[in-house]
Design a protein around this motif. Structure first.
Motif, PDB file in Angstrom:
ATOM      1  N   ASN A 144       0.838  -1.200   0.000  1.00 22.64           N
ATOM      2  CA  ASN A 144       0.000   0.000   0.000  1.00 22.64           C
ATOM      3  C   ASN A 144       0.874   1.252   0.000  1.00 22.64           C
ATOM      4  O   ASN A 144       2.109   1.166   0.087  1.00 22.64           O
ATOM      5  CB  ASN A 144      -1.001   0.027   1.173  1.00 22.64           C
ATOM      6  CG  ASN A 144      -0.325   0.035   2.529  1.00 22.64           C
ATOM      7  OD1 ASN A 144       0.772   0.544   2.699  1.00 22.64           O
ATOM      8  ND2 ASN A 144      -1.005  -0.529   3.515  1.00 22.64           N
ATOM      9  N   ALA A 146       1.276   3.728   2.207  1.00 23.21           N
ATOM     10  CA  ALA A 146       2.035   3.986   3.423  1.00 23.21           C
ATOM     11  C   ALA A 146       3.265   3.085   3.505  1.00 23.21           C
ATOM     12  O   ALA A 146       4.341   3.509   3.951  1.00 23.21           O
ATOM     13  CB  ALA A 146       1.149   3.782   4.656  1.00 23.21           C
ATOM     14  N   LEU A 150       7.199   4.156   3.819  1.00 14.25           N
ATOM     15  CA  LEU A 150       8.038   3.593   4.874  1.00 14.25           C
ATOM     16  C   LEU A 150       9.289   2.950   4.286  1.00 14.25           C
ATOM     17  O   LEU A 150      10.402   3.134   4.800  1.00 14.25           O
ATOM     18  CB  LEU A 150       7.244   2.563   5.677  1.00 14.25           C
ATOM     19  CG  LEU A 150       8.012   1.816   6.775  1.00 14.25           C
ATOM     20  CD1 LEU A 150       8.504   2.783   7.843  1.00 14.25           C
ATOM     21  CD2 LEU A 150       7.136   0.728   7.396  1.00 14.25           C
ATOM     22  N   GLU A 171      -1.918  14.130   7.802  1.00  9.02           N
ATOM     23  CA  GLU A 171      -2.399  12.906   8.436  1.00  9.02           C
ATOM     24  C   GLU A 171      -3.251  12.166   7.426  1.00  9.02           C
ATOM     25  O   GLU A 171      -4.157  12.742   6.819  1.00  9.02           O
ATOM     26  CB  GLU A 171      -3.224  13.220   9.681  1.00  9.02           C
ATOM     27  CG  GLU A 171      -3.797  11.966  10.343  1.00  9.02           C
ATOM     28  CD  GLU A 171      -4.568  12.267  11.614  1.00  9.02           C
ATOM     29  OE1 GLU A 171      -5.712  11.781  11.724  1.00  9.02           O
ATOM     30  OE2 GLU A 171      -4.031  12.977  12.475  1.00  9.02           O
ATOM     31  N   GLY A 174      -6.915   6.654   9.297  1.00 10.53           N
ATOM     32  CA  GLY A 174      -6.604   5.840  10.463  1.00 10.53           C
ATOM     33  C   GLY A 174      -5.674   6.517  11.458  1.00 10.53           C
ATOM     34  O   GLY A 174      -5.132   5.860  12.350  1.00 10.53           O
ATOM     35  N   GLY A 175      -5.470   7.827  11.313  1.00  9.56           N
ATOM     36  CA  GLY A 175      -4.637   8.555  12.255  1.00  9.56           C
ATOM     37  C   GLY A 175      -3.148   8.469  11.987  1.00  9.56           C
ATOM     38  O   GLY A 175      -2.339   8.929  12.803  1.00  9.56           O
ATOM     39  N   PHE A 176      -2.739   7.900  10.861  1.00  8.44           N
ATOM     40  CA  PHE A 176      -1.313   7.808  10.541  1.00  8.44           C
ATOM     41  C   PHE A 176      -0.828   9.138   9.981  1.00  8.44           C
ATOM     42  O   PHE A 176      -1.452   9.709   9.078  1.00  8.44           O
ATOM     43  CB  PHE A 176      -1.061   6.677   9.537  1.00  8.44           C
ATOM     44  CG  PHE A 176      -1.393   5.321  10.079  1.00  8.44           C
ATOM     45  CD1 PHE A 176      -0.481   4.629  10.865  1.00  8.44           C
ATOM     46  CD2 PHE A 176      -2.617   4.733   9.816  1.00  8.44           C
ATOM     47  CE1 PHE A 176      -0.787   3.378  11.376  1.00  8.44           C
ATOM     48  CE2 PHE A 176      -2.933   3.484  10.319  1.00  8.44           C
ATOM     49  CZ  PHE A 176      -2.019   2.807  11.105  1.00  8.44           C
ATOM     50  N   ARG A 177       0.303   9.606  10.470  1.00  5.41           N
ATOM     51  CA  ARG A 177       0.818  10.912  10.086  1.00  5.41           C
ATOM     52  C   ARG A 177       2.196  10.790   9.465  1.00  5.41           C
ATOM     53  O   ARG A 177       2.978   9.909   9.838  1.00  5.41           O
ATOM     54  CB  ARG A 177       0.875  11.838  11.309  1.00  5.41           C
ATOM     55  CG  ARG A 177      -0.493  12.089  11.928  1.00  5.41           C
ATOM     56  CD  ARG A 177      -0.382  12.904  13.199  1.00  5.41           C
ATOM     57  NE  ARG A 177      -1.712  13.238  13.707  1.00  5.41           N
ATOM     58  CZ  ARG A 177      -1.939  13.918  14.831  1.00  5.41           C
ATOM     59  NH1 ARG A 177      -0.921  14.332  15.566  1.00  5.41           N
ATOM     60  NH2 ARG A 177      -3.172  14.175  15.209  1.00  5.41           N
ATOM     61  N   ILE A 178       2.489  11.694   8.539  1.00  6.29           N
ATOM     62  CA  ILE A 178       3.788  11.689   7.868  1.00  6.29           C
ATOM     63  C   ILE A 178       4.944  11.754   8.870  1.00  6.29           C
ATOM     64  O   ILE A 178       5.929  11.001   8.734  1.00  6.29           O
ATOM     65  CB  ILE A 178       3.865  12.838   6.853  1.00  6.29           C
ATOM     66  CG1 ILE A 178       2.984  12.522   5.629  1.00  6.29           C
ATOM     67  CG2 ILE A 178       5.297  13.087   6.411  1.00  6.29           C
ATOM     68  CD1 ILE A 178       3.455  11.332   4.818  1.00  6.29           C
ATOM     69  N   ASP A 180       5.133  10.511  11.802  1.00  8.95           N
ATOM     70  CA  ASP A 180       5.263   9.186  12.412  1.00  8.95           C
ATOM     71  C   ASP A 180       5.936   8.209  11.455  1.00  8.95           C
ATOM     72  O   ASP A 180       6.758   7.384  11.865  1.00  8.95           O
ATOM     73  CB  ASP A 180       3.884   8.651  12.816  1.00  8.95           C
ATOM     74  CG  ASP A 180       3.198   9.531  13.848  1.00  8.95           C
ATOM     75  OD1 ASP A 180       3.924  10.193  14.626  1.00  8.95           O
ATOM     76  OD2 ASP A 180       1.958   9.562  13.870  1.00  8.95           O
ATOM     77  N   VAL A 181       5.559   8.280  10.164  1.00  3.38           N
ATOM     78  CA  VAL A 181       6.151   7.383   9.177  1.00  3.38           C
ATOM     79  C   VAL A 181       7.641   7.677   9.020  1.00  3.38           C
ATOM     80  O   VAL A 181       8.467   6.763   8.896  1.00  3.38           O
ATOM     81  CB  VAL A 181       5.425   7.511   7.826  1.00  3.38           C
ATOM     82  CG1 VAL A 181       6.077   6.614   6.774  1.00  3.38           C
ATOM     83  CG2 VAL A 181       3.947   7.146   7.973  1.00  3.38           C
ATOM     84  N   GLN A 184       9.414   6.224  12.006  1.00  3.67           N
ATOM     85  CA  GLN A 184       9.445   4.771  11.918  1.00  3.67           C
ATOM     86  C   GLN A 184      10.464   4.311  10.889  1.00  3.67           C
ATOM     87  O   GLN A 184      11.066   3.240  11.022  1.00  3.67           O
ATOM     88  CB  GLN A 184       8.060   4.236  11.553  1.00  3.67           C
ATOM     89  CG  GLN A 184       7.936   2.730  11.602  1.00  3.67           C
ATOM     90  CD  GLN A 184       8.150   2.157  12.992  1.00  3.67           C
ATOM     91  OE1 GLN A 184       7.653   2.723  13.974  1.00  3.67           O
ATOM     92  NE2 GLN A 184       8.881   1.075  13.112  1.00  3.67           N
TER      93      GLN A 184
END
Length: 448
Positions: A144, A146, A150, A171, A174-178, A180-181, A184
């Motif tokens: 996908n 995201a 990653l 964002e 599902g609450g995923f934010r750049i 955070d990526v 990670q």
């Protein structure tokens, strides 16, 4: 019912021998039937109720039928949201559905070169089409969008810095934010500019010895209006090259063609991003492309090779069914003159209010008089694509209590999803295929 009467409840093996029990055993696994009957006996004991065969077996049968239904069920999307994330986003083209069925039926040359008889690459067919259609040197597919980002950050920026405009720290679902990526992926985020205005000089000032790449994130799921400024994409790619850095752009929606040709707002295409000089372009396969869920990575060959060699690649790779559907969808783009007939997503986006109104009239003709009326309204693209774009449409406003009717339609076979506005249940046939009209009419008659 007293304690003595409790002892008169039939034993489980006697229930299985009754005609009702035998009928259940013909329809369901024995273990499931035993569990269902045992559970109903427990209810009778707990509530001190007498045994009545008719409701006892009816309740058990209803529970068994519910448990036997698949979790994923067909839904008729009458919301008018073309890329409805909760409903699986893009419906697959016929060619993609046929490709999935063919590959699912047996073995295939997923990682086998039939000419040499040696191990091949599972991405080869899709990669060849992506490079042909976009002008990129190489391409890769993961599961996908995201995951694609990653992998890009992990392979290209881990241990270093990724420079991003504050106005692009989006964002996604599902609450995923750049941010955070980026973290990670093992990189450090360096924010530049202001929320509404970022200049090329902001990027230049942020570049340091730890900088690995300049990241552009297309604002595909929101709009900025008013006193705003963004760096021209080609200028950002040129700056990265001049400073010996990599440039990466996340387009999100994954358009392959100019949507303005269909009367829609212009959206950057993957080919345009490649031509602008970005080293790597990241996009999704199940949005404006109209294919299966997938993350697309394309750009310079040496950059894509770094991604392919990264350990995360194996964890993020696609299975044969996704690759079959994606390849079939990409092949359709070789003939732009037939895209509206071949790709449902593009056909839905390009549908006219008059055409949708004609379909609504045909549906109402299959229903009793007074079922509903046709009114004007708007559809949405959805899926975090073309934010703010409202597509004029025609809606069927149904008569009756909206919440109760909506629930009955959701629980029907097939399930039907509409939308409620001003205490009326509305059906937007932009997202209903012609072949679904008879089933939708039957569902409406049953719900009424």
């Amino acid at each position: 019912m007293d304690a003595t009467a409790l002892r008169t409840l039939p034993a489980l093996h006697r229930l299985l021998e009754r005609p009702e029990g035998v009928a259940l055993l013909r329809q369901h696994p024995r273990a499931a039937v035993v569990d269902a009957l045992r559970a109903e006996l427990a209810v009778l004991r707990r509530q001190l109720l007498p045994f009545d065969p008719a409701p006892f077996f009816a309740t058990a049968a209803a529970g068994l039928a519910a448990a036997a239904r698949p979790g994923l069920r067909q839904v008729i999307n009458a919301t008018g949201v073309v890329l409805h994330t909760n409903l699986g986003r893009a419906p697959l083209p016929q060619a993609a559905r046929e490709a999935v069925a063919a590959e699912a039926a047996g073995y295939c040359n997923l990682e086998l070169d039939l000419e040499t008889g040696r191990r091949g690459h599972r991405h080869a067919a899709c990669a060849a089409l992506l490079t042909e259609l976009t002008g990129a040197e190489a391409a890769l597919v993961v599961n996908n969008g995201a995951a694609a980002m990653l992998l890009a950050l992990s392979a290209l920026a881990a241990g270093g810095e990724a420079v991003v405009s504050r106005g692009e720290l989006v964002e996604i679902g599902g609450g995923f934010r750049i941010p955070d990526v980026i973290r990670q992926g093992g990189a450090r985020l360096v924010e530049v500019g202001a929320t509404n205005r970022t200049r090329l000089a902001d990027y230049e000032a942020a570049i340091g010895p730890e900088t690995r790449l300049l990241l552009r994130v297309h604002q595909s799921n929101f709009l900025q209006l008013g006193f705003t400024a963004m760096v021209e994409p080609g200028a950002l790619a040129t700056l990265a090259k001049a400073r010996g850095l990599l440039s990466v752009v996340d387009l999100g929606s994954g358009a392959l063609v100019d949507l303005s040709a269909y009367g829609l707002p212009a959206e950057p295409t993957m080919g345009q991003a490649v031509a602008q000089g970005f080293d790597l372009v990241v996009a999704s396969g199940d949005k404006l492309l109209g294919g299966p869920q997938a993350g697309l990575l394309l750009g310079r060959a040496e950059v894509v090779a770094q991604l392919a060699a990264h350990p995360l690649m194996r964890a993020l790779r696609c299975d044969k069914l996704t690759l079959a559907a994606l390849e079939a969808t990409l092949r359709l783009y070789r003939d732009p003159t037939r895209l509206l007939q071949a790709v449902p997503t593009l056909a839905m986006l390009a549908a006219t209010p008059a055409g949708i109104g004609d379909r609504a009239a045909r549906l109402l003709a299959l229903l009793p008089d007074g079922t509903g009326e046709i009114i004007e309204g708007t559809s949405l693209v959805g899926g975090g694509s073309l934010p703010g774009a409202e597509l004029p449409t025609r809606l069927i406003a149904l008569q009756g209590p909206a919440e109760a009717l909506a629930r009955r339609l959701r629980l029907g076979r097939p399930a039907v999803m509409g939308r409620i506005a001003q205490d009326r249940l509305l059906l937007d046939l932009r997202t209903v295929a012609e072949a679904e009209l008879p089933a939708l009419a039957e569902a409406l008659r049953a719900a009424a």
